[in-house]
Scaffold this motif. Structure first.
Motif, PDB file in Angstrom:
ATOM      1  N   PRO A 192       0.828  -1.207   0.000  1.00  0.00           N
ATOM      2  CA  PRO A 192       0.000   0.000   0.000  1.00  0.00           C
ATOM      3  C   PRO A 192       0.867   1.262   0.000  1.00  0.00           C
ATOM      4  N   PHE A 193       0.585   2.162  -0.945  1.00  0.00           N
ATOM      5  CA  PHE A 193       1.450   3.329  -1.125  1.00  0.00           C
ATOM      6  C   PHE A 193       1.566   4.158   0.141  1.00  0.00           C
ATOM      7  N   HIS A 194       0.499   4.243   0.934  1.00  0.00           N
ATOM      8  CA  HIS A 194       0.541   5.114   2.108  1.00  0.00           C
ATOM      9  C   HIS A 194       1.438   4.586   3.229  1.00  0.00           C
ATOM     10  N   LEU A 195       1.971   3.369   3.049  1.00  0.00           N
ATOM     11  CA  LEU A 195       2.934   2.811   3.998  1.00  0.00           C
ATOM     12  C   LEU A 195       4.361   2.883   3.447  1.00  0.00           C
ATOM     13  N   THR A 196       4.558   3.714   2.418  1.00  0.00           N
ATOM     14  CA  THR A 196       5.876   3.801   1.779  1.00  0.00           C
ATOM     15  C   THR A 196       6.404   5.227   1.711  1.00  0.00           C
ATOM     16  N   THR A 197       5.726   6.182   2.316  1.00  0.00           N
ATOM     17  CA  THR A 197       6.054   7.588   2.084  1.00  0.00           C
ATOM     18  C   THR A 197       6.881   8.214   3.206  1.00  0.00           C
ATOM     19  N   VAL A 198       7.494   9.335   2.868  1.00  0.00           N
ATOM     20  CA  VAL A 198       8.246  10.107   3.867  1.00  0.00           C
ATOM     21  C   VAL A 198       7.348  10.405   5.064  1.00  0.00           C
ATOM     22  N   GLU A 199       6.119  10.789   4.799  1.00  0.00           N
ATOM     23  CA  GLU A 199       5.205  11.161   5.890  1.00  0.00           C
ATOM     24  C   GLU A 199       4.897   9.963   6.790  1.00  0.00           C
ATOM     25  N   PHE A 200       4.715   8.772   6.205  1.00  0.00           N
ATOM     26  CA  PHE A 200       4.486   7.589   7.022  1.00  0.00           C
ATOM     27  C   PHE A 200       5.707   7.277   7.877  1.00  0.00           C
ATOM     28  N   PHE A 201       6.888   7.331   7.270  1.00  0.00           N
ATOM     29  CA  PHE A 201       8.092   6.993   8.036  1.00  0.00           C
ATOM     30  C   PHE A 201       8.383   8.036   9.119  1.00  0.00           C
ATOM     31  N   ALA A 202       8.002   9.292   8.891  1.00  0.00           N
ATOM     32  CA  ALA A 202       8.145  10.308   9.942  1.00  0.00           C
ATOM     33  C   ALA A 202       7.211   9.983  11.104  1.00  0.00           C
ATOM     34  N   LEU A 203       5.999   9.546  10.806  1.00  0.00           N
ATOM     35  CA  LEU A 203       5.056   9.144  11.852  1.00  0.00           C
ATOM     36  C   LEU A 203       5.604   7.940  12.618  1.00  0.00           C
ATOM     37  N   ALA A 204       6.122   6.952  11.895  1.00  0.00           N
ATOM     38  CA  ALA A 204       6.700   5.773  12.559  1.00  0.00           C
ATOM     39  C   ALA A 204       7.873   6.187  13.445  1.00  0.00           C
ATOM     40  N   ARG A 205       8.744   7.054  12.944  1.00  0.00           N
ATOM     41  CA  ARG A 205       9.895   7.532  13.740  1.00  0.00           C
ATOM     42  C   ARG A 205       9.406   8.188  15.030  1.00  0.00           C
ATOM     43  N   ASP A 206       8.351   8.964  14.931  1.00  0.00           N
ATOM     44  CA  ASP A 206       7.826   9.656  16.110  1.00  0.00           C
ATOM     45  C   ASP A 206       7.242   8.695  17.139  1.00  0.00           C
ATOM     46  N   ARG A 207       6.899   7.480  16.731  1.00  0.00           N
ATOM     47  CA  ARG A 207       6.347   6.478  17.654  1.00  0.00           C
ATOM     48  C   ARG A 207       7.413   5.511  18.168  1.00  0.00           C
ATOM     49  N   LEU A 208       8.664   5.698  17.726  1.00  0.00           N
ATOM     50  CA  LEU A 208       9.750   4.820  18.178  1.00  0.00           C
ATOM     51  C   LEU A 208      10.337   5.295  19.495  1.00  0.00           C
ATOM     52  N   SER A 209      10.852   4.352  20.270  1.00  0.00           N
ATOM     53  CA  SER A 209      11.657   4.687  21.431  1.00  0.00           C
ATOM     54  C   SER A 209      12.955   5.317  20.941  1.00  0.00           C
ATOM     55  N   GLU A 210      13.751   5.863  21.847  1.00  0.00           N
ATOM     56  CA  GLU A 210      15.001   6.532  21.457  1.00  0.00           C
ATOM     57  C   GLU A 210      15.929   5.638  20.631  1.00  0.00           C
ATOM     58  N   ASP A 211      15.951   4.347  20.938  1.00  0.00           N
ATOM     59  CA  ASP A 211      16.817   3.413  20.218  1.00  0.00           C
ATOM     60  C   ASP A 211      16.011   2.515  19.287  1.00  0.00           C
ATOM     61  N   GLY A 212      14.847   2.996  18.843  1.00  0.00           N
ATOM     62  CA  GLY A 212      13.936   2.188  18.051  1.00  0.00           C
ATOM     63  C   GLY A 212      14.387   1.932  16.623  1.00  0.00           C
ATOM     64  N   VAL A 213      13.732   0.923  16.032  1.00  0.00           N
ATOM     65  CA  VAL A 213      14.046   0.448  14.687  1.00  0.00           C
ATOM     66  C   VAL A 213      12.741   0.237  13.923  1.00  0.00           C
TER      67      VAL A 213
END
Length: 176
Positions: A40-61
Motif C-alpha cells: 500500500p502506497f501510504h505505507l511507503t512515504t516520507v510522511e508515514f516513516f516520519a510518523l513511525a519515527r515519532d512512535r519509536l523509542s530513542e533506540d527504536g528500529v
C-alpha cells in the motif's frame, strides 16, 4: 505471538499509529503489509516513516519487508531512499537465496545513527534462540542502503509504487 512485550496489530498500520488514543513508543515497528509484490502506497512515504519515527523509542528500529527479484532492486531502493529522508541510518538485509527467482529484502532504519559494526556487536545480546538464529543468518546479508542516483522518493503527494512494481514484474516476466 504470545510474548508479553509483543503488540501485534492487524489493522492499517498508518491509521493505527496516527489515531492511537494513547501514543506509545515502540522499540520495533515491522511493516509487512503487502500481498506480493504490491505494498500500500501510504505505507511507503516520507510522511508515514516520519510518523513511525515519532512512535519509536530513542533506540527504536523500523523494518519493512520488500519484494524484489534477484536482479531488480528498484522497489527496495525506492523504500530505502525514502526512509533515508527520515532516518540517519538505513540498511538492507537480503533474504538468503532460496532458489526462487523472487526474493525479499528487509529495509531497516534506526532512529539513532548506527553502523553495521553496531549490529554485529549487539548480536550476542539477542537472548531469544529464534532471534539469535535470524540475526546470525542475516548478518552476512546486511549492508548499508545505497540507492542509485535518481531513485524516486515516495511522498503522500507522489508515490508511484505501482509503477515501480509493474516495471519489476514485467521485467521478471520478460526475463530481464
Amino acid at each position: 505471538m504470545n510474548e508479553p512485550n509483543l503488540n501485534a496489530v492487524a489493522a492499517d498500520g498508518r491509521r493505527f499509529l496516527d489515531h492511537s488514543s494513547a501514543p506509545r513508543s515502540y522499540d520495533l515497528i515491522v511493516v509487512d503489509a503487502y500481498r506480493p509484490p504490491y505494498i500500500p502506497f501510504h505505507l511507503t512515504t516520507v510522511e508515514f516513516f516520519a510518523l513511525a519515527r515519532d512512535r519509536l523509542s530513542e533506540d527504536g528500529v523500523v523494518a519493512v519487508n520488500v519484494g524484489r527479484t534477484h536482479t531488480d532492486y528498484s522497489l527496495v531502493d525506492a523504500i530505502a531512499a525514502t526512509m533515508q529522508q527520515v532516518f540517519p541510518s538505513v540498511y538492507v538485509v537480503d533474504e538468503p537465496d532460496n532458489g526462487s527467482p523472487l526474493g525479499n529484502s528487509m529495509v531497516v532504519a534506526t532512529r539513532q545513527p548506527t553502523t553495521l559494526a553496531d549490529f554485529r556487536a549487539n548480536q550476542p545480546a539477542f537472548d531469544h534462540p529464534l532471534l539469535a538464529e535470524v540475526a546470525r543468518r542475516a548478518a552476512p546479508q546486511a549492508r548499508r542502503a545505497a540507492p542509485p542516483p535518481g531513485t524516486p522518493i515516495f511522498t503522500d503527494d507522489r508515490a508511484p509504487v505501482e509503477q515501480v512494481v509493474h516495471k519489476l514484474v514485467l521485467g521478471h516476466l520478460l526475463g530481464n
